[in-house]
Design a protein around this motif. Structure first.
Motif, PDB file in Angstrom:
ATOM      1  N   ASP A  52      -0.107 -15.533  20.576  1.00  0.00           N
ATOM      2  CA  ASP A  52       0.674 -14.484  21.229  1.00  0.00           C
ATOM      3  C   ASP A  52       1.833 -13.983  20.379  1.00  0.00           C
ATOM      4  N   SER A  53       2.333 -14.838  19.491  1.00  0.00           N
ATOM      5  CA  SER A  53       3.485 -14.454  18.678  1.00  0.00           C
ATOM      6  C   SER A  53       3.117 -13.494  17.564  1.00  0.00           C
ATOM      7  N   ARG A  54       1.806 -13.274  17.332  1.00  0.00           N
ATOM      8  CA  ARG A  54       1.392 -12.428  16.216  1.00  0.00           C
ATOM      9  C   ARG A  54       0.485 -11.294  16.690  1.00  0.00           C
ATOM     10  N   ASN A  55       0.689 -10.855  17.919  1.00  0.00           N
ATOM     11  CA  ASN A  55      -0.155  -9.785  18.451  1.00  0.00           C
ATOM     12  C   ASN A  55       0.030  -8.465  17.726  1.00  0.00           C
ATOM     13  N   SER A  56       1.132  -8.351  16.944  1.00  0.00           N
ATOM     14  CA  SER A  56       1.358  -7.102  16.232  1.00  0.00           C
ATOM     15  C   SER A  56       0.485  -6.987  14.985  1.00  0.00           C
ATOM     16  N   VAL A  57      -0.179  -8.085  14.586  1.00  0.00           N
ATOM     17  CA  VAL A  57      -1.034  -8.072  13.407  1.00  0.00           C
ATOM     18  C   VAL A  57      -2.465  -7.774  13.824  1.00  0.00           C
ATOM     19  N   PHE A  58      -3.062  -6.756  13.179  1.00  0.00           N
ATOM     20  CA  PHE A  58      -4.430  -6.380  13.541  1.00  0.00           C
ATOM     21  C   PHE A  58      -5.433  -7.157  12.712  1.00  0.00           C
ATOM     22  N   TYR A  59      -6.376  -7.789  13.383  1.00  0.00           N
ATOM     23  CA  TYR A  59      -7.411  -8.543  12.695  1.00  0.00           C
ATOM     24  C   TYR A  59      -8.710  -7.734  12.699  1.00  0.00           C
ATOM     25  N   GLY A  60      -9.170  -7.336  11.515  1.00  0.00           N
ATOM     26  CA  GLY A  60     -10.375  -6.523  11.408  1.00  0.00           C
ATOM     27  C   GLY A  60     -11.586  -7.356  11.044  1.00  0.00           C
ATOM     28  N   ASP A  61     -12.748  -6.852  11.328  1.00  0.00           N
ATOM     29  CA  ASP A  61     -13.976  -7.574  11.005  1.00  0.00           C
ATOM     30  C   ASP A  61     -14.567  -7.038   9.702  1.00  0.00           C
ATOM     31  N   PRO A  62     -15.485  -7.789   9.094  1.00  0.00           N
ATOM     32  CA  PRO A  62     -16.081  -7.370   7.814  1.00  0.00           C
ATOM     33  C   PRO A  62     -16.803  -6.030   7.880  1.00  0.00           C
ATOM     34  N   VAL A  63     -17.359  -5.688   9.027  1.00  0.00           N
ATOM     35  CA  VAL A  63     -18.048  -4.400   9.172  1.00  0.00           C
ATOM     36  C   VAL A  63     -17.048  -3.260   9.021  1.00  0.00           C
ATOM     37  N   CYS A  64     -15.883  -3.426   9.634  1.00  0.00           N
ATOM     38  CA  CYS A  64     -14.816  -2.427   9.509  1.00  0.00           C
ATOM     39  C   CYS A  64     -14.413  -2.276   8.050  1.00  0.00           C
ATOM     40  N   LEU A  65     -14.264  -3.384   7.348  1.00  0.00           N
ATOM     41  CA  LEU A  65     -13.895  -3.371   5.932  1.00  0.00           C
ATOM     42  C   LEU A  65     -14.937  -2.629   5.108  1.00  0.00           C
ATOM     43  N   GLN A  66     -16.202  -2.928   5.324  1.00  0.00           N
ATOM     44  CA  GLN A  66     -17.266  -2.282   4.555  1.00  0.00           C
ATOM     45  C   GLN A  66     -17.297  -0.784   4.816  1.00  0.00           C
ATOM     46  N   THR A  67     -17.069  -0.382   6.056  1.00  0.00           N
ATOM     47  CA  THR A  67     -17.047   1.046   6.396  1.00  0.00           C
ATOM     48  C   THR A  67     -15.918   1.765   5.664  1.00  0.00           C
ATOM     49  N   MET A  68     -14.756   1.111   5.599  1.00  0.00           N
ATOM     50  CA  MET A  68     -13.620   1.704   4.902  1.00  0.00           C
ATOM     51  C   MET A  68     -13.904   1.838   3.402  1.00  0.00           C
ATOM     52  N   VAL A  69     -14.491   0.808   2.816  1.00  0.00           N
ATOM     53  CA  VAL A  69     -14.816   0.835   1.389  1.00  0.00           C
ATOM     54  C   VAL A  69     -15.842   1.924   1.083  1.00  0.00           C
ATOM     55  N   GLN A  70     -16.849   2.040   1.931  1.00  0.00           N
ATOM     56  CA  GLN A  70     -17.877   3.064   1.728  1.00  0.00           C
ATOM     57  C   GLN A  70     -17.278   4.459   1.793  1.00  0.00           C
ATOM     58  N   ALA A  71     -16.330   4.655   2.695  1.00  0.00           N
ATOM     59  CA  ALA A  71     -15.670   5.961   2.817  1.00  0.00           C
ATOM     60  C   ALA A  71     -14.870   6.275   1.554  1.00  0.00           C
ATOM     61  N   LEU A  72     -14.218   5.279   1.007  1.00  0.00           N
ATOM     62  CA  LEU A  72     -13.444   5.478  -0.221  1.00  0.00           C
ATOM     63  C   LEU A  72     -14.359   5.786  -1.402  1.00  0.00           C
ATOM     64  N   MET A  73     -15.459   5.052  -1.525  1.00  0.00           N
ATOM     65  CA  MET A  73     -16.384   5.289  -2.640  1.00  0.00           C
ATOM     66  C   MET A  73     -17.026   6.664  -2.535  1.00  0.00           C
ATOM     67  N   SER A  74     -17.363   7.053  -1.320  1.00  0.00           N
ATOM     68  CA  SER A  74     -17.962   8.373  -1.117  1.00  0.00           C
ATOM     69  C   SER A  74     -16.981   9.482  -1.488  1.00  0.00           C
ATOM     70  N   SER A  75     -15.699   9.250  -1.228  1.00  0.00           N
ATOM     71  CA  SER A  75     -14.680  10.263  -1.512  1.00  0.00           C
ATOM     72  C   SER A  75     -14.511  10.514  -2.996  1.00  0.00           C
ATOM     73  N   VAL A  76     -14.831   9.534  -3.837  1.00  0.00           N
ATOM     74  CA  VAL A  76     -14.733   9.715  -5.284  1.00  0.00           C
ATOM     75  C   VAL A  76     -15.673  10.802  -5.765  1.00  0.00           C
ATOM     76  N   THR A  77     -16.882  10.802  -5.237  1.00  0.00           N
ATOM     77  CA  THR A  77     -17.904  11.747  -5.696  1.00  0.00           C
ATOM     78  C   THR A  77     -17.790  13.113  -5.029  1.00  0.00           C
ATOM     79  N   THR A  78     -17.131  13.169  -3.879  1.00  0.00           N
ATOM     80  CA  THR A  78     -17.051  14.437  -3.155  1.00  0.00           C
ATOM     81  C   THR A  78     -15.665  15.068  -3.206  1.00  0.00           C
ATOM     82  N   GLY A  79     -14.671  14.321  -3.705  1.00  0.00           N
ATOM     83  CA  GLY A  79     -13.306  14.818  -3.668  1.00  0.00           C
ATOM     84  C   GLY A  79     -12.823  15.406  -4.981  1.00  0.00           C
ATOM     85  N   ASN A  80     -11.679  16.098  -4.901  1.00  0.00           N
ATOM     86  CA  ASN A  80     -11.083  16.690  -6.093  1.00  0.00           C
ATOM     87  C   ASN A  80     -10.200  15.667  -6.809  1.00  0.00           C
ATOM     88  N   VAL A  81      -9.411  16.149  -7.761  1.00  0.00           N
ATOM     89  CA  VAL A  81      -8.577  15.261  -8.576  1.00  0.00           C
ATOM     90  C   VAL A  81      -7.612  14.450  -7.724  1.00  0.00           C
TER      91      VAL A  81
END
Length: 284
Positions: A52-81
């Motif tokens: 209860d003392s650490r409810n302000s910290v968000f704990y994410g799951d590996p699926v969330c992490l992979q989705t974020m990484v995929q979005a970043l990698m995709s942005s490299v090929t589709t984004g500008n400088v």
């Protein structure tokens, strides 16, 4: 971030993910936001393990992490400088998250490949500098996994190329000095991890590049002796332009020389070993 509850942070991540598919300006800000959030989310933990003392910290799951990484990698090929610059910045933040076990992540090798590609081929020195920053963030040899030989070779090639090529476009001229300093830090960081246990292909590469590495390290020794404890990365590098690592450059230099010496000694490279023994004495 610590002041927000987990549902709010989860919503922010979802919004940022959606906005990475928007126009360039929006995509750029969304990518930067993802990077900032990824630095503080506690991955690979279960929500019911939070007291209860650490409810302000968000704990994410590996699926969330992979989705974020995929979005970043995709942005490299589709984004500008600017998008690409922010992707490098985002990966730096992600790598600073100590709950992301890089050695266990299947996507890690693809991320390292993207960063090396940007470091080598981008026409924008600011992007190259931030790719070099990201490649220096992992704190252990294990974090680089099977990509370690490729990262060492890639950074060394770029360092050698930059050292032999003094020309740069006017738009890149002001960033060249910071790129050189960041590459120096990144290369010393990586070379400090090399060992006789590395793949033979990497050891062969280090033997092939021994003359270049010796001359480069000697140049650093001279520079360090004439300007004791000056930072490797410019003090002007900040959250907008990168970061200046708070590490003694002389310790890093000595570690890199000793690590290379061990590789050359184990490979029965007597002539090279003698030269690096002398270099090691000068950095002790």
């Amino acid at each position: 971030v610590d002041l927000l509850d987990k549902s709010t942070i989860s919503l922010l991540v979802e919004i940022a993910l959606r906005l990475t598919k928007d126009g360039e300006k929006v995509k750029s800000n969304a990518v930067r936001a993802l990077g900032y959030l990824s630095r503080f989310i506690r991955f690979n933990h279960h929500c019911d393990a939070v007291d209860d003392s650490r409810n302000s910290v968000f704990y994410g799951d590996p699926v969330c992490l992979q989705t974020m990484v995929q979005a970043l990698m995709s942005s490299v090929t589709t984004g500008n400088v600017k998008v690409q610059w922010n992707v490098c910045h985002a990966f730096s933040n992600l790598f600073m998250n100590d709950t992301v076990r890089l050695s266990e992540m299947q996507w890690a090798s693809s991320v390292y490949s993207i960063l090396l590609l940007l470091l080598r081929d981008s026409n924008n020195y600011k992007i190259r500098m931030h790719a070099a920053v990201a490649l220096a963030v992992p704190v252990t040899r294990l974090d680089y996994g099977s990509s370690f030989p490729d990262v060492v070779r890639g950074v060394t090639h770029v360092l050698e190329s930059l050292s032999s090529n003094s020309s740069s476009s006017p738009s890149n001229f002001k960033h060249r000095d910071n790129l050189e300093k960041q590459l120096t830090f990144t290369a010393l960081h990586l070379l400090g991890f090399v060992s006789p246990k590395d793949d033979q292909s990497l050891k062969d590469f280090l033997i092939k590049k021994a003359s270049f590495l010796e001359d480069w390290l000697k140049g650093l020794c001279s520079a360090f002796n004439s300007a004791e404890d000056q930072p490797l990365a410019s003090e002007t590098i900040n959250d907008e332009d990168g970061f200046s690592p708070n590490v003694s450059q002389k310790v890093m230099l000595s570690s890199a020389v000793v690590s290379l010496l061990n590789v050359y000694t184990s490979g029965n490279q007597q002539v090279i070993t003698q030269r690096f023994e002398q270099l090691a004495r000068s950095t002790a």
